[in-house]
Design an enzyme around this catalytic site. Structure first.
Site, PDB file in Angstrom:
ATOM      1  N   LYS A   1      37.243 -35.529  22.460  1.00  0.00           N
ATOM      2  CA  LYS A   1      35.911 -35.574  21.848  1.00  0.00           C
ATOM      3  C   LYS A   1      35.244 -36.937  22.071  1.00  0.00           C
ATOM      4  O   LYS A   1      34.016 -37.057  21.966  1.00  0.00           O
ATOM      5  CB  LYS A   1      35.998 -35.257  20.356  1.00  0.00           C
ATOM      6  CG  LYS A   1      36.325 -33.787  20.047  1.00  0.00           C
ATOM      7  CD  LYS A   1      36.333 -33.540  18.550  1.00  0.00           C
ATOM      8  CE  LYS A   1      36.473 -32.060  18.208  1.00  0.00           C
ATOM      9  NZ  LYS A   1      37.844 -31.548  18.305  1.00  0.00           N
TER      10      LYS A   1
ATOM     11  N   SER B   1      42.084 -33.546  20.466  1.00  0.00           N
ATOM     12  CA  SER B   1      40.714 -33.927  20.072  1.00  0.00           C
ATOM     13  C   SER B   1      40.318 -35.344  20.460  1.00  0.00           C
ATOM     14  O   SER B   1      39.162 -35.726  20.247  1.00  0.00           O
ATOM     15  CB  SER B   1      40.538 -33.739  18.565  1.00  0.00           C
ATOM     16  OG  SER B   1      40.416 -32.367  18.250  1.00  0.00           O
TER      17      SER B   1
ATOM     18  N   SER C   1      36.599 -33.742  13.044  1.00  0.00           N
ATOM     19  CA  SER C   1      37.005 -33.214  14.345  1.00  0.00           C
ATOM     20  C   SER C   1      36.575 -31.755  14.489  1.00  0.00           C
ATOM     21  O   SER C   1      37.295 -30.918  15.035  1.00  0.00           O
ATOM     22  CB  SER C   1      38.524 -33.335  14.530  1.00  0.00           C
ATOM     23  OG  SER C   1      38.873 -33.407  15.884  1.00  0.00           O
TER      24      SER C   1
END
Length: 423
Positions: free
Chosen positions: A98, A95, A153
């Site tokens: 991101k 993640s 997340s």
């Protein structure tokens, strides 16, 4: 090669040496090997396997218990890379990807815009994904969804924002184009949320570049530094003849443990973001930014093998401590390069989008230009004493040449860095 005693350090000042921890070396045979040659973006030393650091009298040795497959310590303001380990090794990012999603899409969607979620918006969310709790047939603002991305997340929030940006395929293409503009050549995006996919990779160097770019944006800094917030619950329909019930909210907390703390781990003094990740293929990954005594450092750690609790945060904290002590003493081993669009093209132009006409609402970037960085880049810039960030006038953000990359000015990092207890 292990770090030698202080008596031998003067002999080694002409070139970087390996400084791998002895404990990590014992398990070296069990760990995957980095490529013999990697990208040299930012300097030739960054393309070499192993730990790169310039030892010299007065330079502290690297901390023990550094087991990440790849890591980097960099000055966020002047771009100097103080030390690294397999900086350009292409690894699954989880993640932390991101950050690239946010840096790409934040400037394109006004944060006050609302969207009613459909089943199709969430159809591509992978099994076992981290979720913030976005519900079909419920309406959310872009601001709500970004909070879900940064704090929890939430892959569900990522997919809704991607659909608002024209769909997942277009968003992936935008992200790959923006990564190329940043010089993040180790990065290849397959899924915008960092979910494990074949061929989806990044590197400690690239993630640090991406974080540095994202932190130019006021909203990016706000979202990545928020500890907790109320998130909208499901919108329930009114029963026949009655008003719809009041929409409830629930609290979400940031999963960045250097920001919030955890059992056996105090919040890191001066931490101000950025993003953590964890998947089966990637292991634990983390990029953090922190400020101490006017200096801002970025650290990325990817997939530590150490079994200690919260190892990725523990190792990041050790590297930050080392970096704050070593900064100004250690000769850099490379540099974070400037984006190709730093000549004045906006992020929207870099990804082929039209200007929304609402840069402030959408969290656009601002700043001034920077000289090219390479093998010799950090030698001169480090001695100038100049800092990067946006200027503050009357407590407000002063946008300088909007959408141009910021260098050599101070960032107004969140007040949070002043409030957290010292580790």
């Amino acid at each position: 090669m292990t770090v030698l005693t202080a008596a031998l350090l003067p002999i080694l000042t002409a070139a970087p040496v390996l400084a791998d921890d002895a404990n990590a070396a014992k398990s070296e045979d069990k760990q995957p090997k980095p490529p013999a040659a990697m990208s040299t973006v930012g300097g030739s030393l960054l393309g070499k396997p192993g730990t790169q650091v310039n030892l010299a009298p007065g330079v502290p040795v690297l901390p023990k218990k550094l087991t990440g497959r790849s890591w980097i310590v960099a000055d966020a303001e002047n771009g100097e890379v103080l030390a690294s380990h397999n900086a350009h090794w292409q690894l699954p990012p989880a993640s932390t990807l991101k950050m690239l999603f946010a840096d790409t899409v934040l400037p394109l969607l006004p944060k006050t815009e609302s969207h009613k979620v459909t089943n199709a918006d969430l159809a591509g969310v992978g099994e076992g994904s981290s979720l913030v709790g976005v519900k079909e047939e419920s309406t959310y603002t872009v601001h709500d969804l970004w909070m879900g991305v940064f704090l929890r997340s939430g892959n569900d929030a990522v997919h809704v924002l991607s659909e608002m940006n024209g769909g997942v395929p277009k968003t992936v293409a935008d992200m790959n184009k923006h990564a190329a503009d940043l010089g993040a050549n180790d990065t290849h995006v397959v899924s915008p949320d960092g979910y494990d996919e074949k061929g989806q990779v990044s590197s400690a160097y690239d993630l640090t570049l991406i974080a540095r770019s994202g932190l130019q944006k006021k909203d990016f800094r706000e979202y990545s530094s928020t500890v907790r917030v109320q998130f909208p619950g499901e919108e329930k329909k009114a029963k026949k003849g009655k008003k719809a019930p009041k929409r409830e909210t629930f609290e979400i907390q940031n999963t960045n443990r250097l920001l919030t703390g955890d059992s056996g781990l105090e919040p890191y003094k001066g931490i101000a973001g950025v993003k953590n990740g964890n998947t089966t293929n990637a292991g634990s990954t983390f990029t953090g930014v922190a400020e101490r005594d006017g200096r801002v450092l970025l650290v990325t750690v990817m997939n530590p093998s150490e079994k200690e609790s919260l190892a990725v945060y523990q190792e990041t904290g050790r590297l930050l401590d080392w970096g704050f002590t070593a900064a100004g003493k250690v000769k850099p081993v490379g540099a974070l390069v400037k984006p190709r669009s730093a000549d004045g093209r906006s992020d929207k132009e870099a990804v082929g989008q039209k200007d929304s006409g609402d840069k402030g609402e959408a969290g656009g970037s601002a700043g001034t230009d920077q000289a090219s960085l390479g093998d010799k880049a950090s030698a001169s810039s480090g001695s100038s004493g100049m800092k990067i960030a946006v200027a503050i006038t009357g407590g407000a953000l002063l946008l300088l040449a909007a959408a141009v990359f910021l260098v050599n000015r101070r960032w107004p990092l969140p007040d949070l860095v002043k409030r957290l207890p010292r580790r």
